[in-house]
Scaffold this motif. Structure first.
Motif, PDB file in Angstrom:
ATOM      1  N   SER A 134     -10.171  -4.984  13.620  1.00 61.49           N
ATOM      2  CA  SER A 134      -9.060  -5.688  12.972  1.00 61.49           C
ATOM      3  C   SER A 134      -8.520  -4.894  11.782  1.00 61.49           C
ATOM      4  CB  SER A 134      -9.497  -7.083  12.506  1.00 61.49           C
ATOM      5  OG  SER A 134     -10.578  -7.000  11.581  1.00 61.49           O
ATOM      6  N   LEU A 135      -9.393  -4.156  11.107  1.00 66.44           N
ATOM      7  CA  LEU A 135      -8.953  -3.311   9.997  1.00 66.44           C
ATOM      8  C   LEU A 135      -8.120  -2.141  10.529  1.00 66.44           C
ATOM      9  CD1 LEU A 135      -8.977  -2.512   7.009  1.00 66.44           C
ATOM     10  CD2 LEU A 135     -11.185  -1.385   7.400  1.00 66.44           C
ATOM     11  N   GLN A 136      -8.553  -1.560  11.631  1.00 68.64           N
ATOM     12  CA  GLN A 136      -7.812  -0.463  12.249  1.00 68.64           C
ATOM     13  C   GLN A 136      -6.429  -0.923  12.698  1.00 68.64           C
ATOM     14  OE1 GLN A 136      -9.122   1.297  16.114  1.00 68.64           O
ATOM     15  NE2 GLN A 136      -9.299   3.189  14.910  1.00 68.64           N
ATOM     16  N   ARG A 137      -6.361  -2.110  13.322  1.00 67.49           N
ATOM     17  CA  ARG A 137      -5.062  -2.648  13.747  1.00 67.49           C
ATOM     18  C   ARG A 137      -4.152  -2.887  12.556  1.00 67.49           C
ATOM     19  NH1 ARG A 137      -8.333  -5.612  17.358  1.00 67.49           N
ATOM     20  NH2 ARG A 137      -8.326  -7.425  15.956  1.00 67.49           N
ATOM     21  N   HIS A 138      -4.747  -3.346  11.459  1.00 64.60           N
ATOM     22  CA  HIS A 138      -3.941  -3.608  10.257  1.00 64.60           C
ATOM     23  C   HIS A 138      -3.367  -2.315   9.690  1.00 64.60           C
ATOM     24  CE1 HIS A 138      -2.548  -6.013   6.908  1.00 64.60           C
ATOM     25  NE2 HIS A 138      -3.068  -5.137   6.072  1.00 64.60           N
ATOM     26  N   LEU A 139      -4.163  -1.255   9.687  1.00 65.34           N
ATOM     27  CA  LEU A 139      -3.670   0.040   9.218  1.00 65.34           C
ATOM     28  C   LEU A 139      -2.517   0.529  10.087  1.00 65.34           C
ATOM     29  CD1 LEU A 139      -6.987   1.908   8.333  1.00 65.34           C
ATOM     30  CD2 LEU A 139      -5.249   1.078   6.739  1.00 65.34           C
ATOM     31  N   HIS A 140      -2.640   0.325  11.394  1.00 66.91           N
ATOM     32  CA  HIS A 140      -1.555   0.709  12.304  1.00 66.91           C
ATOM     33  C   HIS A 140      -0.297  -0.106  12.024  1.00 66.91           C
ATOM     34  CE1 HIS A 140      -4.685   2.305  15.418  1.00 66.91           C
ATOM     35  NE2 HIS A 140      -4.480   3.139  14.422  1.00 66.91           N
TER      36      HIS A 140
ATOM     37  N   ILE B 191       0.849  -1.197   0.000  1.00 63.16           N
ATOM     38  CA  ILE B 191       0.000   0.000   0.000  1.00 63.16           C
ATOM     39  C   ILE B 191       0.885   1.247   0.000  1.00 63.16           C
ATOM     40  CG2 ILE B 191      -1.648   1.336   1.380  1.00 63.16           C
ATOM     41  CD1 ILE B 191      -2.953  -1.257   2.194  1.00 63.16           C
ATOM     42  N   ILE B 192       0.587   2.162  -0.896  1.00 58.84           N
ATOM     43  CA  ILE B 192       1.352   3.406  -0.967  1.00 58.84           C
ATOM     44  C   ILE B 192       0.419   4.604  -0.789  1.00 58.84           C
ATOM     45  CG2 ILE B 192       3.224   2.469  -2.361  1.00 58.84           C
ATOM     46  CD1 ILE B 192       1.962   3.552  -4.840  1.00 58.84           C
ATOM     47  N   GLY B 193       1.042   5.731  -0.435  1.00 58.99           N
ATOM     48  CA  GLY B 193       0.282   6.956  -0.196  1.00 58.99           C
ATOM     49  C   GLY B 193       0.271   7.360   1.257  1.00 58.99           C
ATOM     50  N   LEU B 194       0.908   6.537   2.115  1.00 55.95           N
ATOM     51  CA  LEU B 194       0.904   6.811   3.553  1.00 55.95           C
ATOM     52  C   LEU B 194       1.669   8.084   3.909  1.00 55.95           C
ATOM     53  CD1 LEU B 194       1.618   3.143   4.654  1.00 55.95           C
ATOM     54  CD2 LEU B 194      -0.489   4.379   5.131  1.00 55.95           C
ATOM     55  N   ASP B 195       2.545   8.537   3.016  1.00 61.47           N
ATOM     56  CA  ASP B 195       3.360   9.722   3.288  1.00 61.47           C
ATOM     57  C   ASP B 195       2.524  10.974   3.518  1.00 61.47           C
ATOM     58  OD1 ASP B 195       2.939   9.303   0.287  1.00 61.47           O
ATOM     59  OD2 ASP B 195       3.612  11.395   0.323  1.00 61.47           O
ATOM     60  N   ALA B 196       1.278  10.955   3.032  1.00 62.75           N
ATOM     61  CA  ALA B 196       0.473  12.185   3.039  1.00 62.75           C
ATOM     62  C   ALA B 196      -0.529  12.273   4.176  1.00 62.75           C
ATOM     63  CB  ALA B 196      -0.267  12.308   1.705  1.00 62.75           C
ATOM     64  N   ILE B 197      -0.606  11.250   5.005  1.00 60.72           N
ATOM     65  CA  ILE B 197      -1.650  11.244   6.045  1.00 60.72           C
ATOM     66  C   ILE B 197      -1.510  12.423   7.007  1.00 60.72           C
ATOM     67  CG2 ILE B 197      -2.532   9.994   8.059  1.00 60.72           C
ATOM     68  CD1 ILE B 197      -2.049   7.401   6.554  1.00 60.72           C
ATOM     69  N   SER B 198      -0.288  12.727   7.430  1.00 56.09           N
ATOM     70  CA  SER B 198      -0.106  13.777   8.441  1.00 56.09           C
ATOM     71  C   SER B 198      -0.315  15.183   7.897  1.00 56.09           C
ATOM     72  CB  SER B 198       1.295  13.665   9.068  1.00 56.09           C
ATOM     73  OG  SER B 198       2.297  13.883   8.092  1.00 56.09           O
TER      74      SER B 198
ATOM     75  N   GLN C  42      13.693   3.427   9.032  1.00 56.58           N
ATOM     76  CA  GLN C  42      14.835   3.264   9.921  1.00 56.58           C
ATOM     77  C   GLN C  42      15.882   2.352   9.287  1.00 56.58           C
ATOM     78  OE1 GLN C  42      12.837   1.777  13.419  1.00 56.58           O
ATOM     79  NE2 GLN C  42      12.577   3.811  14.305  1.00 56.58           N
ATOM     80  N   GLY C  43      15.413   1.323   8.584  1.00 59.49           N
ATOM     81  CA  GLY C  43      16.328   0.416   7.904  1.00 59.49           C
ATOM     82  C   GLY C  43      17.121   1.117   6.818  1.00 59.49           C
ATOM     83  N   ILE C  44      16.460   2.016   6.107  1.00 65.76           N
ATOM     84  CA  ILE C  44      17.151   2.775   5.057  1.00 65.76           C
ATOM     85  C   ILE C  44      18.227   3.674   5.668  1.00 65.76           C
ATOM     86  CG2 ILE C  44      16.869   4.549   3.277  1.00 65.76           C
ATOM     87  CD1 ILE C  44      14.006   3.458   2.869  1.00 65.76           C
ATOM     88  N   MET C  45      17.901   4.315   6.792  1.00 65.31           N
ATOM     89  CA  MET C  45      18.876   5.171   7.465  1.00 65.31           C
ATOM     90  C   MET C  45      20.097   4.367   7.902  1.00 65.31           C
ATOM     91  SD  MET C  45      16.370   7.601   9.763  1.00 65.31           S
ATOM     92  CE  MET C  45      17.746   8.445  10.520  1.00 65.31           C
TER      93      MET C  45
ATOM     94  N   ILE D  21       0.585  -1.375   9.133  1.00 69.66           N
ATOM     95  CA  ILE D  21       1.163  -0.880   7.878  1.00 69.66           C
ATOM     96  C   ILE D  21       1.992   0.379   8.140  1.00 69.66           C
ATOM     97  CG2 ILE D  21       0.628   0.166   5.644  1.00 69.66           C
ATOM     98  CD1 ILE D  21      -1.827  -1.661   5.523  1.00 69.66           C
ATOM     99  N   MET D  22       1.442   1.290   8.949  1.00 72.75           N
ATOM    100  CA  MET D  22       2.163   2.525   9.266  1.00 72.75           C
ATOM    101  C   MET D  22       3.434   2.226  10.047  1.00 72.75           C
ATOM    102  SD  MET D  22      -1.069   4.953  10.313  1.00 72.75           S
ATOM    103  CE  MET D  22      -2.490   5.080   9.241  1.00 72.75           C
ATOM    104  N   SER D  23       3.351   1.296  10.986  1.00 69.39           N
ATOM    105  CA  SER D  23       4.527   0.901  11.762  1.00 69.39           C
ATOM    106  C   SER D  23       5.595   0.293  10.861  1.00 69.39           C
ATOM    107  CB  SER D  23       4.124  -0.094  12.849  1.00 69.39           C
ATOM    108  OG  SER D  23       5.249  -0.561  13.551  1.00 69.39           O
ATOM    109  N   ARG D  24       5.153  -0.528   9.903  1.00 67.69           N
ATOM    110  CA  ARG D  24       6.090  -1.160   8.976  1.00 67.69           C
ATOM    111  C   ARG D  24       6.841  -0.115   8.156  1.00 67.69           C
ATOM    112  NH1 ARG D  24       2.851  -5.195   6.120  1.00 67.69           N
ATOM    113  NH2 ARG D  24       2.304  -3.553   4.641  1.00 67.69           N
TER     114      ARG D  24
END
Length: 247
Positions: A140-146, A100-107, A157-160, A148-151
């Motif tokens: 369960s959908l809400q937990r899954h979204l969380h 899933i992409i597009g998470l960069d824009a949520i905030s 952090q891995g890239i850094m 994804i964001m955590s991932r």
């Protein structure tokens, strides 16, 4: 090279493709939570839809675009990138089927990067306001979204870590191993796959010059770790490749 924005370059999807729903999609376990009831899956089906296709080089969204939806990649692959003030493009990630992409824009409610198709691709659009409302009804959908964001945070952090403490060949080994693991998670070969991105794009992502990334590929091939034919890669010695990153 294609220059137009994503709104005017989408290609039509056949009617049979448009009938695909979350409930019978073979990627549901990758991008959606398992264990939803039939009724809950139907609710999710009602808010998602398969968008038109994107050819290589087409933009799914651009930096600065207003945030409206998340996108689950149904077929193909994308890269995300940011543009520096001097005009250089910095690749920030490669996304494949089921992600899933597009998470960069949520905030900020605006996209902070470009998303560009690396090949012919299709995405399922998930309008965020409807997804957010539905997640309040389905824990369960809400937990899954969380998750994804955590991932995404862990990936950043891995890239850094990659860019801050690894030598060139270690960075390339970590990159190939990451692809291997992601292909394996999709039931595909973990040792034979196609690179949809160019070496220049890989170098940009890993913080390496094109000549450096090309040398690292050559060294791996000469040492019998991998076999490369154009963009087709075969990992010949997975344990030794793991040894480069201490795994």
């Amino acid at each position: 090279m294609k220059q137009p924005g994503y709104l005017d370059v989408q290609r039509p999807v056949s009617p049979s493709r448009l009938k695909i729903a979350c409930s019978n999609c073979n990627l549901r376990e990758l991008c959606l939570p398992v264990g939803l009831s039939e009724g809950e899956m139907q609710q999710l089906d009602e808010i998602s839809h398969l968008k038109r296709g994107y050819a290589r080089g087409d933009y799914l969204y651009r930096s600065g675009d207003k945030f409206q939806s998340l996108y689950a990649i149904h077929s193909g692959s994308f890269k995300t990138q940011v543009l520096h003030e001097d005009g250089r493009e910095q690749v920030t990630g490669f996304q494949m089927v089921g992600e899933i992409i597009g998470l960069d824009a949520i905030s900020t409610e605006h996209h902070t990067c470009d998303a560009v198709a690396l090949e012919d691709s299709e995405v399922c659009e998930l309008p965020f306001d409807k997804l957010e409302a539905l997640s309040r009804e389905i824990p369960s959908l809400q937990r899954h979204l969380h998750k994804i964001m955590s991932r995404e945070i862990v990936r950043d952090q891995g890239i850094m870590l990659l860019l801050g403490s690894m030598r060139a060949e270690e960075r390339l080994a970590a990159f190939l191993l990451n692809l291997s693991q992601r292909f394996a998670a999709r039931g595909l070969s973990p040792t034979q796959f196609q690179l949809r991105m160019s070496r220049r794009e890989i170098g940009s992502y890993l913080g390496l010059k094109l000549e450096t990334i090309s040398r690292a590929f050559s060294h791996f091939q000469e040492d019998g770790l991998i076999s490369v034919k154009v963009r087709s890669v075969e990992i010949l010695d997975l344990p030794r490749l793991h040894s480069f990153v201490g795994k």
